[in-house]
Design an enzyme around this catalytic site. Structure first.
Site, PDB file in Angstrom:
ATOM      1  CG  HIS A 257      -2.101   0.911   1.164  1.00  0.00           C
ATOM      2  ND1 HIS A 257      -1.798   2.250   0.968  1.00  0.00           N
ATOM      3  CD2 HIS A 257      -3.326   0.642   1.051  1.00  0.00           C
ATOM      4  CE1 HIS A 257      -3.089   2.833   1.132  1.00  0.00           C
ATOM      5  NE2 HIS A 257      -3.943   2.065   1.143  1.00  0.00           N
ATOM      6  NE  ARG A 273      -2.832   7.479  -2.119  1.00  0.00           N
ATOM      7  CZ  ARG A 273      -2.808   6.266  -2.638  1.00  0.00           C
ATOM      8  NH1 ARG A 273      -2.684   6.386  -3.753  1.00  0.00           N
ATOM      9  NH2 ARG A 273      -3.242   5.066  -1.892  1.00  0.00           N
TER      10      ARG A 273
END
Lengths: 659, 246
Positions: A257, A273
């Site tokens: 990740h 994000r």
């Protein structure tokens, strides 16, 4: 010897296991769930940002449907996924989310009117429709064409797990907490339960069941830096491997990740994000658009993690006394947004970093996050090798993720696969082959064997320490079987892990504590973790191409010509010191979406001759069919509805009457 | 830019209340471990170092080690809290750890909160009560809900059942069967949820007595000690007014 009988034994109390349990229970079966920890503490609770389902209620999701979800998932998998399974999944995800909505999950909802959103570093105003007001909303995530991640602030997994657990309690399903399955009971063809250790008393008990389901999640803890909970040691997959029959699929496909907080590796959600957060380097320069102009920070996780490590290697990292890292910047989202939509992130920053993310940058670096590999199953969740053995969720290689999973597709998989596998187990229990005919002496043999193994550890004076060997294994995996891989270092890793596996046989105990005895637990889990690590490392060594999260510096291209293959690892004999690796072909001629460019990441790959053939076939089929709707076109190319339980075959309704 | 503030490293003296009920020879006792503090060390790290290097039998519970699963509640220098997100630099050199009171002891710092919480859940029926939940029409559009209400529900649902509120509760120490703030908060959560068809008379049956909402002495320990900062005292006060009205 104590034997507990049940129709269905589910090993693992997270979202997948509990949903499968509820499904089997509803069909009238007796079900018992085993869990290492209280069910509500399972790692499912750690899912933060969202669950993918193509509801298409909010503006960013408008026009979404199963076709787009299917295509995003297949591209995300780098064409490693089983496309039938991806179709089943995309069709089921809206149903799963609606069921959970009825069961009490407080999904975040669409608010009509004007909203300020952050996209590509800029603020912009959007207006949500009156008609969508109050329906389930969604946020943007990586590698998707639409805003598809439905969420509950950033505590999505927590809210889902609590609703699911409460329903399981309402259904009267017993959860045997703090128990661990030590071995599957089988006769070489048929699995019929497990030998189970009570982690509080140390007692061994045999559970005999018509259907046994592995739902133990991933194996991230074979790595040193992982976002996974410390219970994610892959024991379910390991005991399946130790049957010598069941195989594990695509173990080399391990996800990293992009945003583990540095250095602890605790996850902060992709939703950061998705909601408009940026990645910055040591000079606070936003670097992702330089590498990935199409999707920038929101390319798939394998691509973003690789770009981040590449950027650090090029000398652009920020340095701290723990080493190099990059920054996640969510300051631009504003305190209001962070306080309501990213509050777990805020707490994590506050407690573990001592910072306020509304005004300060978050230090991040990619960390091991997800196991695409697991117990290989067919589309109904059953092991092709061992009858009566099922697997579901992250522990399984049902194979909807191939070589890279999209964010938000894992919690979605847990519930969807749970719905399907629960029905499949109920069907199995009701069938002739589902009847339990194996004798209790078989269970007794397995129980005695496990008891002997534990006695051997307790009596061992070999002087090796489980703590030390575990650390060496984790270090080897993180350093040599990580984001960037090569033949030379992978061979070193395989050699090192084999040595550790030998040494693990000489692990003894310093304390003879009765009851919980954590030292004994570490000692018996170690050889199993090492077997999984060997499956990962050896699978990675043999796969001489790059696909999804598996990246070989010495073979940087995706090679469809040679590698449209799913890796199958097995461990036929207990005394083997390496897994046996076989391959199962992925047939392009059956694919609805033949291999191509993903829309982000590398553009060069080695094409398979069937790709052009299949594309031509598809074009011809569609041209001959004339005027058709999207459902008819899909049915023409790759029918899949017959694979689903009858009750789940109908179409999903959407806003404005569309289907 | 420095991410984590540095402080001179110390030698920590960690005193742990130890007892293993599975061992007939065990009696509760305090054992002191010394260890060198490290950068941004949490009690999760410290306890693991002690177990790895000094005493392999030390029992404690961690799962997520990120403050979200509620496994590692313990008494830290006299106050209940989550060990995984407690940084040693925020504590003095002398640290005393004890298991959460109010729960069955498994060993040392490990207590059976899971069993207790499942019991409360069964007793208070902490699930949406509605007709036809096993035959939901999952093809149809979901029933709309006001966005603000969804947010309020999540606010109450953030409870991680860690047990800190029970350890901090005067009533719970005197009445073994008191449902505690964790239980009462669940009731307010389902009471607020329009999907749940129960009414106040139904909830009164569950908590309208002195092991329920009338057992609370308003000492506010639950709210002060809640690691998730849930508005527990307000919820209990509100629920009490509603239950009086039944």
């Amino acid at each position: 010897m104590q034997i507990i009988y049940t129709d269905v034994l589910v090993i693992g109390g997270g979202l997948a296991g509990q949903r499968a349990a509820i499904g089997a229970r509803r069909r009238g079966n007796e079900v018992i769930v085993l869990s290492l920890v209280p069910a509500k503490r399972s790692h499912s609770a750690a899912a933060q940002g969202g669950m993918q389902a193509s509801l298409g209620n909010c503006l960013g999701g408008a026009g979404d449907n199963e076709d787009l979800h299917f295509a995003d998932t297949v591209r995300g998998s780098d064409w490693g996924a089983d496309q039938d399974v991806v179709r089943m999944f995309a069709h089921m995800a809206p149903k799963a989310i609606r069921e959970l909505a009825a069961w009490g999950v407080p999904w975040s909802r669409v608010q009509r009117g004007e909203h300020s959103i952050t996209e590509d570093g800029k603020k912009r105003t959007v207006t949500e429709d009156d008609a969508a007001h109050g329906l389930i909303t969604s946020r943007n995530f990586g590698g998707t064409a639409k805003w598809r991640a439905c969420y509950v602030s950033d505590g999505t997994g927590h809210a889902m797990l609590y609703a699911m657990s409460n329903q399981a309690i309402a259904a009267g399903i017993p959860v045997h907490e703090r128990t661990e399955a030590m071995a599957l009971i089988h006769d070489g063809q048929r699995c019929c339960g497990a030998v189970v250790r009570n982690l509080m008393t140390g007692e061994l008990i045999a559970y005999m069941a018509k259907a046994t389901c592995i739902a133990t999640g991933g194996f991230g803890r074979i790595y040193r830096v992982s976002t996974n909970a410390i219970i994610n040691e892959g024991m379910g997959a390991a005991i399946a491997l130790e049957t010598g029959m069941a195989s594990l699929g695509n173990m080399e496909a391990v996800q990293f990740h992009p945003t583990g907080i540095f250095p602890a590796g605790i996850l902060v959600t992709e939703g950061c994000r998705g909601d408009g957060g940026l990645l910055l380097d040591g000079n606070e320069h936003r670097f992702m658009p330089d590498y990935e102009p199409e999707k920038r920070e929101l390319a798939s996780r394998d691509v973003v993690s690789r770009r981040m490590e590449q950027h650090i290697a090029a000398g652009h990292g920020a340095s701290s006394r723990f080493g190099e890292h990059l920054w996640l910047d969510i300051r631009l989202l504003g305190a209001d947004h962070i306080n309501t939509q990213l509050r777990e992130v805020k707490e994590i920053c506050q407690y573990f970093l001592g910072i306020d993310p509304a005004s300060e940058l978050i230090p991040v670096r990619p960390a091991q996050h997800y196991s695409m590999g697991g117990v290989r199953t067919n589309a109904h969740g059953q092991s092709p090798q061992l009858q009566g053995l099922f697997a579901v969720g992250e522990a399984a290689c049902w194979d909807m993720h191939g070589f890279n999973r999209l964010g938000g597709n894992s919690v979605a998989e847990t519930v969807v696969a749970g719905m399907i596998v629960g029905e499949a187990m109920a069907d199995f229990c009701a069938s002739a082959e589902g009847q339990l005919q194996l004798s209790t002496s078989l269970a007794d043999d397995f129980l005695r064997r496990e008891a002997r193994k534990l006695d051997t550890i307790a009596d061992n004076s070999g002087g090796e320490s489980a703590v030390e060997l575990t650390r060496l294994m984790q270090q080897t995996m993180t350093e040599k079987v990580g984001i960037f891989r090569s033949g030379e270092t992978l061979q070193q890793a395989v050699d090192a892990l084999q040595q550790l596996h030998l040494r693990a046989g000489r692990v003894g105990l310093r304390s003879a504590a009765r009851g919980p005895n954590p030292e004994l637990v570490a000692a018996y889990r170690l050889p199993r973790m090492l077997k999984l690590a060997l499956c990962v490392a050896r699978g990675a060594l043999l796969r001489t191409e790059s696909r999804g999260a598996h990246f070989r510096e010495d073979f940087p291209q995706r090679d469809d010509r040679q590698w449209m293959q799913r890796t199958l690892a097995s461990w036929p004999a207990a005394e083997d010191c390496l897994p046996t690796i076989d391959y199962e072909p992925l047939n392009i001629m059956n694919m609805e979406l033949p291999p191509g460019w993903r829309g982000y990441g590398a553009r060069d790959y080695i094409e398979h001759p069937d790709t052009a053939k299949r594309q031509l076939q598809i074009d011809t089929l569609l041209a001959e069919a004339g005027a058709t709707d999207r459902h008819q076109r899909q049915q023409l190319l790759m029918p899949f509805l017959h694979l689903l339980p009858q009750t789940f075959r109908t179409r999903n309704q959407r806003l404005g009457g569309s289907e | 830019m420095s991410t984590i503030p540095v402080k001179a490293l110390r030698t920590l003296k960690i005193r742990v209340l130890r007892h293993n009920p599975a061992d007939p020879d065990s009696t509760p006792n305090m054992q002191t471990f010394e260890l060198e503090e490290a950068d941004s060390m949490t009690l999760f790290v410290a306890l693991n170092v002690i177990r790895e290097e000094q005493d392999p039998s030390l029992a404690f519970d961690f799962v997520c080690r990120a403050g979200i699963c509620g496994s590692c509640g313990m008494i830290i220098n006299g106050r209940p809290g989550l060990a995984c997100r407690t940084l040693t630099r925020d504590l003095p050199e002398d640290i005393t750890l004890a298991p959460l009171p109010g729960f069955e002891l498994i060993a040392d710092l490990s207590v059976n909160t899971g069993k207790w919480m499942r019991g409360i859940s069964e007793r208070l029926e902490t699930w949406v009560h509605a007709q036809g939940l096993d035959t939901v029409d999952v093809d149809a559009l979901e029933t709309p809900m006001e966005p603000e209400l969804a947010q309020q529900l999540y606010e109450l649902e953030r409870c991680i059942e860690c047990g800190c509120c029970i350890a901090a509760c005067g009533t719970a120490q005197m009445r073994e069967d008191f449902v505690g703030a964790v239980g009462l908060n669940q009731i307010t959560r389902f009471r607020l949820d329009p999907r749940d068809e129960r009414d106040d008379a139904d909830f009164y049956e569950l908590v309208g007595d002195d092991v329920g909402v009338f057992g609370c002495m308003t000492l506010l320990g639950c709210e002060d000690m809640c690691p998730k900062d849930l508005p527990l005292a307000t919820q209990i006060a509100f629920l009490r007014r509603r239950m009086v009205a039944v």
